[in-house]
Design an enzyme around this catalytic site. Sequence first.
Site, short mmCIF file in Angstrom:
data_model
loop_
_atom_site.label_atom_id
_atom_site.label_comp_id
_atom_site.label_asym_id
_atom_site.label_seq_id
_atom_site.Cartn_x
_atom_site.Cartn_y
_atom_site.Cartn_z
N ASP A 34 0.82 -1.21 0.00
CA ASP A 34 0.00 0.00 0.00
C ASP A 34 0.86 1.27 0.00
O ASP A 34 1.79 1.39 0.79
CB ASP A 34 -0.90 -0.02 1.25
CG ASP A 34 -2.07 0.93 1.14
OD1 ASP A 34 -1.88 2.08 0.66
OD2 ASP A 34 -3.19 0.54 1.53
N THR A 70 -7.14 3.97 -1.22
CA THR A 70 -6.80 2.55 -1.13
C THR A 70 -7.90 1.60 -1.62
O THR A 70 -7.68 0.80 -2.53
CB THR A 70 -6.45 2.21 0.34
OG1 THR A 70 -5.29 2.97 0.68
CG2 THR A 70 -6.16 0.73 0.51
N ASN A 91 -13.00 5.55 0.47
CA ASN A 91 -12.83 4.72 1.67
C ASN A 91 -13.98 4.93 2.66
O ASN A 91 -14.20 4.12 3.55
CB ASN A 91 -11.51 5.03 2.38
CG ASN A 91 -10.31 4.52 1.60
OD1 ASN A 91 -10.45 3.79 0.62
ND2 ASN A 91 -9.11 4.92 2.03
N TYR A 154 -9.70 -9.60 7.75
CA TYR A 154 -8.72 -8.52 7.86
C TYR A 154 -8.35 -8.19 9.30
O TYR A 154 -9.22 -8.03 10.15
CB TYR A 154 -9.22 -7.24 7.17
CG TYR A 154 -8.16 -6.17 7.24
CD1 TYR A 154 -7.02 -6.27 6.46
CD2 TYR A 154 -8.26 -5.12 8.15
CE1 TYR A 154 -6.00 -5.35 6.56
CE2 TYR A 154 -7.23 -4.18 8.25
CZ TYR A 154 -6.11 -4.32 7.45
OH TYR A 154 -5.10 -3.40 7.56
N ASP A 189 2.43 2.77 3.16
CA ASP A 189 1.37 3.78 3.30
C ASP A 189 1.35 4.39 4.71
O ASP A 189 1.36 5.61 4.87
CB ASP A 189 0.02 3.15 2.98
CG ASP A 189 -1.12 4.14 3.08
OD1 ASP A 189 -1.23 5.01 2.21
OD2 ASP A 189 -1.90 4.07 4.05
N HIS A 193 2.10 8.36 5.60
CA HIS A 193 1.19 9.32 6.25
C HIS A 193 1.86 9.94 7.47
O HIS A 193 1.75 11.13 7.72
CB HIS A 193 -0.08 8.60 6.73
CG HIS A 193 -1.05 8.28 5.63
ND1 HIS A 193 -1.63 9.24 4.84
CD2 HIS A 193 -1.54 7.09 5.19
CE1 HIS A 193 -2.44 8.66 3.96
NE2 HIS A 193 -2.40 7.36 4.15
N ASP A 237 -1.41 0.62 -4.87
CA ASP A 237 -2.66 1.30 -5.20
C ASP A 237 -2.48 2.78 -5.51
O ASP A 237 -3.24 3.37 -6.26
CB ASP A 237 -3.67 1.11 -4.05
CG ASP A 237 -3.06 1.44 -2.69
OD1 ASP A 237 -1.82 1.65 -2.60
OD2 ASP A 237 -3.82 1.47 -1.70
N HIS A 238 -1.49 3.41 -4.89
CA HIS A 238 -1.31 4.86 -5.04
C HIS A 238 0.04 5.26 -4.48
O HIS A 238 0.73 4.46 -3.85
CB HIS A 238 -2.42 5.63 -4.32
CG HIS A 238 -2.54 5.24 -2.87
ND1 HIS A 238 -1.60 5.61 -1.94
CD2 HIS A 238 -3.46 4.51 -2.21
CE1 HIS A 238 -1.95 5.12 -0.76
NE2 HIS A 238 -3.07 4.43 -0.88
N HIS A 336 -2.65 11.06 0.19
CA HIS A 336 -2.94 10.69 -1.20
C HIS A 336 -4.44 10.78 -1.36
O HIS A 336 -5.17 10.94 -0.38
CB HIS A 336 -2.43 9.28 -1.47
CG HIS A 336 -2.98 8.27 -0.51
ND1 HIS A 336 -4.17 7.61 -0.71
CD2 HIS A 336 -2.54 7.87 0.71
CE1 HIS A 336 -4.42 6.82 0.32
NE2 HIS A 336 -3.45 6.96 1.21
ZN LIG Z 1 -3.25 5.80 2.97
#
Ligand SMILES: [Zn+2]
Length: 453
Positions: A34, A70, A91, A154, A189, A193, A237-238, A336
């Site tokens: 991620d 995401t 999200n 998850y 990710d 952040h 994803d980004h 993002h």
């Molecule tokens: Zn993120």
Amino acid sequence: MKLLVILLFSGLMTGCRGNSSYSLPPKLLLVSFDGFRADYLQNYEFPHLQNFIKEGVLVEHVKNVFITKTFPNHYSIVTGLYEESHGIVANSMYDAVTKKHFSDSNDKDPFWWNEAVPIWVTNQLQENRSSAAAMWPGTDVLIHNTTPSYFMNYSMSVSFEERVNNITTWLSNSNPPVTFATLYWEEPDASGHKYGPEDKENMHRVLKEIDDLIGYLVQKLKMLGLWENLNVIITSDHGMTQCSENRWINLDLCIDRSNYSLIDLSPVAAVLPKINITEVYEKLKNCSPHMNVYLKKDIPNRYYYQHNDRIQPIILVADEGWTIVLNKSSSKLGDHGYDNSLPSMHPFLAAHGPAFHKGYKYSTINIVDIYPMMCHILGLKPHPNNGTFSHTKCLLVDQWCINLPEAIGIVIGALLALTTLTCLIIIMQNRLSVPHPFSRLQLQEDDDDPLIG
Ligand SMILES: [Zn+2]
């Protein structure tokens, strides 16, 4: 001509060998780290990942879909659809008809996912095949009444090693065989952040850990004898961009909170007005020079982000690095979600295995192109999608493609060959022609050279 025929024939033979060398049915493992921004690959060292790329292919930029978040982008990878078409448009979502809410911690209702069919479902509808998943978004949800045969609920506290151990066990020992598997990891990710992508020291540490995880995955696949016949895609994803508390857009300074509900906040805010839509729009329109405010009908076409009920009547899109806030602090130093044409929002894609070339680099594909490519590798009939298979042909051994530099080379080569041939013909003609007794004299007559004249 003979040479050309031989070359063509040997090319065909290679193509055939390429097909038959992978054991049937073909297998594919799709891995996402991620928030792995494309240029991390140029700015940091990844010995394990670079080894993987050396023996496989690299796509330097993957143009993802708007909004660059995401859940939406992970669902685009496995469906080949823009967000307006697969229905995971953020999200955080709200459906005005059913009054249902969706968030990354409340994502199990199939209602949200059923507008599309992810590849793990399609794969399982094929005879004698199953799918497996280690925490890819959506894989623990009953989509079209189906989960992967093997999956994990998850939990971000499950280690990468445990996810890999499960996936590799399922890939080794299942009946019917697992032919499609996914693996998801929350970094870089989370650190992007927390620290911001410009924090070289912390990002260096985190990205080294990720490279070690890639090393662990490859080693494990080799140890279990899975490596040679398995196709592995590593992507994301980004990307991530640097944010700052000097770049906040405070909505409270522009509009009273009682006038609207905020479904999603930053950097793309989804606004559901409680009063007249135009009135809310007017209040927000000039709120900040660093934020675009769109009525749903005016959202730019290039975003493919309009035709879905879950897209709210007004959206606010912050400029790169700007954060939309509600009169309170935001601790994020990286974020993002911004315009998907920004290079900082793009991930990369690397792939290795019998379906892929070795040592091939390519500049750009779209994130929606990954789905038709995966379907091709697995021999699945793709659902209607927004991807273009031909964009990924150059990555695949069983496809014929010419990229631009090669095409230019061929044209220049052909022109050179033609010129040489023409010169040769002229020279030969001159040599073969019977000498003309008057030609030299005529030439001298026409010549202006004063020495001769
Ligand atoms: Zn993120």
